[in-house]
Each structure stands twice: as structure tokens, then as C-alpha cells.
Design a protein around this motif. Structure first.
Motif, short mmCIF file in Angstrom:
data_model
loop_
_atom_site.label_atom_id
_atom_site.label_comp_id
_atom_site.label_asym_id
_atom_site.label_seq_id
_atom_site.Cartn_x
_atom_site.Cartn_y
_atom_site.Cartn_z
N UNK A 15 -9.30 -14.31 0.96
CA UNK A 15 -10.14 -13.69 -0.06
C UNK A 15 -10.28 -12.21 0.19
N UNK A 16 -10.66 -11.47 -0.85
CA UNK A 16 -10.88 -10.03 -0.71
C UNK A 16 -12.12 -9.76 0.12
N UNK A 17 -13.02 -10.72 0.22
CA UNK A 17 -14.24 -10.55 1.03
C UNK A 17 -14.27 -11.62 2.10
N UNK A 21 -14.22 -18.06 0.25
CA UNK A 21 -12.80 -18.36 0.28
C UNK A 21 -12.11 -17.97 -1.01
N UNK A 22 -10.79 -17.93 -0.96
CA UNK A 22 -10.02 -17.56 -2.14
C UNK A 22 -9.49 -18.76 -2.90
N UNK A 23 -9.91 -19.96 -2.54
CA UNK A 23 -9.42 -21.15 -3.20
C UNK A 23 -8.34 -21.83 -2.39
N UNK A 217 0.12 -12.45 -0.95
CA UNK A 217 0.49 -11.86 -2.25
C UNK A 217 0.05 -12.76 -3.39
N UNK A 218 0.23 -14.08 -3.23
CA UNK A 218 -0.21 -15.03 -4.26
C UNK A 218 -1.72 -14.93 -4.48
N UNK A 219 -2.46 -14.79 -3.39
CA UNK A 219 -3.92 -14.66 -3.51
C UNK A 219 -4.29 -13.40 -4.27
N UNK A 220 -3.55 -12.29 -4.00
CA UNK A 220 -3.81 -11.04 -4.72
C UNK A 220 -3.52 -11.19 -6.21
N UNK A 225 -5.66 -8.53 -8.44
CA UNK A 225 -5.37 -7.27 -7.77
C UNK A 225 -3.92 -6.84 -7.99
N UNK A 226 -3.05 -7.79 -8.23
CA UNK A 226 -1.64 -7.51 -8.52
C UNK A 226 -1.32 -8.07 -9.90
N UNK A 227 -0.73 -7.23 -10.75
CA UNK A 227 -0.35 -7.65 -12.10
C UNK A 227 1.17 -7.55 -12.21
N UNK A 228 1.81 -8.63 -12.59
CA UNK A 228 3.26 -8.67 -12.75
C UNK A 228 3.59 -8.56 -14.23
#
Length: 633
Positions: A15-17, A21-23, A217-220, A225-228
Motif C-alpha cells: 500500500x501507499x501507506x 493493506x493494498x488488497x 507495479x500492479x499495486x500502483x 498512481x500509474x495510468x496505462x
């Protein structure tokens, strides 16, 4: 080969924090339980297991238990495609249809899970392996990967699990035509970085901690945070223009010999406007037709032979091979210069060509320099590598300059007495451990070595013209060739990047015994009255690399006549007389004699001074009349 299993484990996403958790990401690993030298493949059992797993994960996604799904493979391999042995065993068209539909059902689940799906491409991803990644929402790839592609058309098939539809919509129709049609024909898969340039993958990551970086990267991506971004489809006019040009090229090169490339192009042509359901159904139908075709079965059989050539049956233990640190080439003609260039590039050892006079020596070095310059212009060699190759090739008229060689390959005129004399002279110059190899296309290697003090160190290494392009080398064991010499022949062939074909010392060996029989029948048909154009096109359905008479002229009437005559003497009337070949050879000999009497330099006889067109590519019946060219006839 072990069945590839579908293994699943949950991974907590970073997670970013630090406070929440990020899942959860459900990570699927494809693993056949073998080491990395045995790649995972996708047979019917694996596809059925994958379908079951993905259905269960879709239920977990709907219940909010997972935030994403990812697919990866065992070390160095995602998947090397479908199980070709299983495909070859399909007995009915209905079974073939089910094979396509089963793959589409499993892969469609990746797109319809209700949560994003990721492909973590950690290694080889070919055919169905790459299509697995294409059906995911996002793709990362390890920077060390050098085998990404859709080689199905070279196997008599089409990308039948979504590739023909998804690839052109992802990377554009022109790039897709290259990946699906051109690269398989040249056996040139994509590297990770080439795939990234095409937008086939979304991120190239360091191989050292590839899986950890991919998960991060998947979490981002999931956090936003990441746009494709995806590219827009080309206009209908651009799409149709690319398809039209590709169709013209297929008509000219492939013709009617193989249906698979045409079917693949037709599927890609429809991909711009077709729905996914209609496109996948069309892939199923094409796959079913092709699986039941003789062309597919012949292609898969040939693929098995080529793959098997990497581990040739009957080859001696590789540890017996002698070290090769310096190579000599007797001759500086076209074949000799090509072999010298290949050895310098691949073995990276000093190479010495030897011929009778300064003119021939200069011509051989000029050919090497011209080919190196061409490779630099085409981006196949860096200037530094080119300088190394040029610096490692030398030429001489003194046979004694071959004294320090570990391997000497003779590439002189196809005359047994001449080749025997060359070996006899070499035996007085080279060391006792030096391997002597002949590039003969039909002569007896046993007879060549019979009068030597050490006949056990003679082996046949038959290269094919053009040396750089032709993948095979026949390794011929004479009656007294010892294991160390034979092993050296295989080791050198492998180091040169060629496929070794083990052959006994028999007339024509393997390739020419078949090829010359075919060529003799075609020439015989012409001599009985069949028009040349008709005979030349009659073999189009076989998908030969070039028409028969173009090949005949490339080889040269003298060589063709010699091999045909030798095989007829050894094997009888199955190989016909060819008065026409003899007349053609005499005609060319007279032409060459007139040319020499006029004082034309030998180098000019092989290449046009102004346009550098190799004379071997101009049909023997033509004169030098190309605009701007200096005429030698």
C-alpha cells in the motif's frame, strides 16, 4: 513431458501507506514441474484446469475477496505455447473446434473476471503463452526475455486463442503483420525491449527481482498512481492499405503453398470492426480447418525435426570435441568467403583464407568487407564489432600460413583429385591435432581421406549457399573419422548457430540426394518440351524458398551437373541424364573464357561494378542490361 499445473496463492499487495493493506492479488503460476530447460506448454488438461481456477477466482472477485489476478510462470518460462503433440493427435474437425473453443473460454475469463488481470511475463512466451498475456488487462516483462512471439503461421496454424484479434488492436495492424507473418518466417521472436517499443507490454522490469517489482507495479496501477494509455485504432483506409500490401507480399512469396499465413491475415483484416465474440468464433473455425490440414501436420513434423537437430541422434559426447582457436579456409571464392565471415562473426577466432593468387585473395577479402559493411548499414553489426570481424579475417597465397590452425575447411572446386591434393598438402603443414573438414556437396569423404597418414581427422562439413541464411550444416562421418573429429564437427556447427544434420558418407548425403532428384525431374521435363515458365512454377505448391531455376542458377550449372552426374553413377537411372544442363554449363564456360580474354577482373565477374548486384542472382539466360550497370557480356 509433464503436464503443466495451475498453482494459485494469495499475495498481499503493498500500500501507499503503512496503516492499511493494498488488497489481495491472486497469483497464478504455470509450472510443469521440470527444470527450465523443459518449457511449460498448454495442453487440454492445463486449459481445463485453468478454466476451473479462473471461474473460482471470478467468484472470489465478485465477493470482494481479491482485488486483482496475475499470471506468471516457473523460472525463465511463462509458456511456450500449445502442446503440439496433442494438436497433432486431433482426429476430427469437431475435436479441433473444441480445442480452439476451450482456449478461448479460459482466456476470456481473464478479461471478464470483474477485477484487473496482470501477466507477469518472466520468460519465454510463445504462441498460446503470449496470447495468455494478451488476454490480460496489463502486462509486465522481465528485461532478460528474448522469446516473445506468435510463431503459429510457421507451424501451419494461426494465433487461435485471441492473438489474431487482440494483437492488431493493441499494437496496430502494421506491427501485428510483422509479428504474426514476417517474424515467424524468419524465426525472429521479439525481445522484451522490442515488445515494449511496440506497446505489446506495459513495463519492462529488472530480472533480478522481477516478481516483486511486478507486484508493486500492479499495486500502483490499482491505486491509480500509474495510468496505462492505449493507442487508438488506425483509420479504415490505413488498416486496409497495410492488409492489402501484406496480401500482395504473401501472394508473391507464399502463393498457394501454405494456407495458414493467408488465414491469419484474413483474421487480422477483420479485427478492426469485428466484435470479440465474432472474431473468436472466426479464429475457432480457422484453427479447426488448419489443424485438419496436411500442411499443418507436415509443418509440425518439420518443426520436430529441426528441434531434434539441436540434440542430434548419433552425435558423440561433446566433451570429446577439440578446442578451435584458429581456423583456416582453403579457397577464397564465394563459399569460402561466406564461411570465413560466419566463423569470424560467431566463433570470434582468427580466420585465414588461402588461395592460389593475389587476385583471388583480394576478391575473397573484398566480399567479406562488403558483407560486413552491409551488416553495419542494416544495424546487424555495431562499428566496433565490424572492425573486430574485419581484423580477424586475413588471406594469403602461402599454404604454410595455415600451420597454426586447429580446424581447416577446404572449399575448392568439386573435383575429387583436387580435394585429395589439398588435404595431402595440408597434412604436411598443420599439426597432428588439426581437424580437416571438407565442404563437398556430393563427393566421398572416405575417398578424399583414403591416402592420408591420418584419415581419422577428416570430416565433412557441408554448408549451403547462402551460408548466412541457410540453417543446416551436414556433418558427414567417413569410414575412419574418429569420435574427437566427429564431435568437433558438431561442436563447431553448434557454435556457428547452425543446425547439424548427421549424415553417413553416401552419395549426395541427405539434402542433395533429395534436392537433385527433384531438380533432375524438373530439368528433364523441360528437355522433353515443357515450357520453362510452366516447369518453374509447377513446384509453387511446395513452398520452396525460390523457384527451381533461380536455385539452379544460384548453385551454378557446373555444380548442379556434377552432383547430378555423381548421383546417377552411384544410384542409377532414378537420377536422369541432363543434356540441357551440360549445354548450359559449356555455354557459361565459353562466356567466362571470353570474359577472361577481354581482361575483365575476376571480382567484376561476380558483381556489377556500379550496383554491386551479385551475378549469381541474374538468370543465366540474361545479359547485364540493368540501367546504369557496366555490361560484362
Amino acid at each position: 513431458m509433464s503436464t503443466t499445473r495451475v498453482l494459485v496463492r494469495d499475495v498481499e499487495l503493498p500500500s501507499a501507506t503503512a496503516h492499511r493493506g493494498g488488497g489481495t492479488l491472486a497469483l497464478i503460476t504455470l509450472d510443469n514441474g521440470a527444470d527450465h530447460r523443459v518449457p511449460s506448454t498448454l495442453g487440454s488438461e492445463t486449459i481445463a484446469e485453468l478454466t476451473t481456477v479462473l471461474r473460482a477466482l471470478a467468484e472470489r472477485a465478485a465477493a470482494g475477496e481479491i482485488a486483482a489476478v496475475a499470471v506468471t510462470g516457473k523460472p525463465y518460462v511463462l509458456a511456450a505455447g500449445a502442446d503440439l503433440k496433442g494438436v497433432s493427435r486431433v482426429a476430427t474437425r469437431e475435436q479441433a473446434l473444441e480445442l480452439g473453443r476451450g482456449g478461448h473460454e479460459a482466456y476470456t475469463l481473464l478479461s471478464d473476471l470483474g477485477v484487473p488481470s496482470f501477466a507477469f511475463v518472466n520468460g519465454v512466451a510463445l504462441g498460446g503463452g503470449l496470447e495468455l498475456a494478451l488476454n490480460c488487462t496489463y502486462r509486465t516483462v522481465s528485461g532478460s526475455v528474448h522469446a516473445l512471439g506468435l510463431p503459429e503461421t510457421s507451424l501451419g496454424l494461426v494465433p487461435g486463442w485471441g492473438g489474431a484479434y487482440l494483437l492488431p488492436r493493441l499494437i496496430g495492424i502494421e506491427a501485428a503483420v510483422d509479428v504474426v507473418l514476417r517474424r515467424p518466417a524468419a524465426n525472429k521472436p521479439l525481445s522484451a525491449h522490442e515488445a515494449a517499443v511496440l506497446d505489446l507490454v506495459d513495463r519492462v522490469l529488472d530480472p533480478a527481482d522481477f516478481l516483486e517489482q511486478s507486484i508493486a507495479w500492479a499495486a500502483a496501477v490499482l491505486r491509480g498512481d500509474v495510468v496505462v494509455e492505449r493507442r487508438e485504432l488506425e483509420s479504415a483506409a490505413e488498416w486496409d492499405a497495410v492488409v492489402g500490401a501484406a496480401r500482395e507480399q504473401l501472394d508473391a512469396v507464399v502463393g498457394t503453398s501454405r494456407p495458414a499465413p493467408h488465414r491469419a491475415l484474413a483474421l487480422m483484416a477483420q479485427a478492426r470492426t469485428a466484435t470479440r465474440e465474432d472474431a473468436f468464433e472466426a479464429e475457432d473455425e480457422a484453427l479447426a480447418d488448419l489443424i485438419m490440414s496436411e500442411e499443418m501436420r507436415a509443418s509440425v513434423y518439420a518443426f520436430g525435426l529441426v528441434t531434434g537437430a539441436k540434440r542430434p541422434a548419433g552425435a558423440p559426447d561433446p566433451v570429446l570435441a577439440r578446442k578451435v582457436r584458429r581456423v583456416g579456409i582453403v579457397g577464397a571464392g564465394l563459399m569460402a568467403a561466406q564461411i570465413a565471415l560466419l566463423v569470424a562473426r560467431r566463433l570470434k577466432v582468427p580466420v585465414v583464407m588461402r588461395d592460389l593468387d593475389d587476385e583471388r585473395v583480394a576478391a575473397g577479402l573484398a566480399h567479406v568487407a562488403a558483407e560486413v559493411d552491409k551488416a553495419v548499414r542494416r544495424g546487424r553489426l555495431t562499428p566496433d564489432a565490424a572492425a573486430r570481424v574485419i581484423g580477424s579475417v586475413s588471406a594469403t597465397t602461402d599454404l604454410g600460413d595455415l600451420a597454426g590452425c586447429d580446424l581447416v575447411i577446404e572449399a575448392v572446386t568439386e573435383r575429387l583429385d583436387l580435394k585429395k591434393r589439398v588435404f595431402a598438402e595440408l597434412e604436411d603443414v598443420v599439426g597432428d591435432e588439426c581437424v580437416l573438414a571438407t565442404n563437398t556437396s556430393a563427393l566421398s569423404v572416405t575417398a578424399m581421406a583414403a591416402d592420408l597418414r591420418h584419415p581419422e581427422r577428416v570430416v565433412g562439413l557441408h554448408f549451403f549457399n547462402p551460408v548466412a541464411a541457410m540453417p543446416l550444416v551436414e556433418v558427414i562421418r567417413a569410414e575412419r573419422t574418429d569420435d574427437a573429429t566427429y564431435a568437433t564437427g558438431f561442436a563447431v556447427t553448434k557454435a556457428l548457430g547452425k543446425s547439424a544434420v548427421a549424415s553417413a558418407d553416401r552419395p549426395g548425403f541427405v539434402v542433395n540426394r533429395l534436392l537433385v532428384l527433384l531438380m533432375g525431374r524438373i530439368v528433364g521435363a523441360v528437355e522433353r518440351g515443357t515450357p520453362v515458365a510452366v516447369a518453374d512454377r509447377a513446384c509453387d505448391v511446395l513452398g520452396l524458398p525460390m523457384p527451381p531455376f533461380a536455385l539452379f542458377d544460384l548453385v551454378g550449372p557446373a555444380v548442379g551437373l556434377h552432383v547430378l552426374t555423381s548421383l546417377r553413377e552411384e544410384l542409377g537411372d532414378a537420377f536422369p541424364h541432363s543434356p540441357g544442363s551440360r549445354r548450359s554449363w559449356r555455354s557459361r564456360s565459353r562466356w567466362s573464357g571470353r570474359r577472361r580474354r577481354r581482361g575483365v577482373r575476376a571480382a567484376c565477374c561476380r558483381r556489377c561494378r556500379r550496383c554491386s548486384t551479385p551475378r549469381a542472382r541474374v538468370p543465366v539466360t540474361h545479359r547485364w542490361t540493368r540501367p546504369g550497370c557496366w555490361t560484362t557480356s
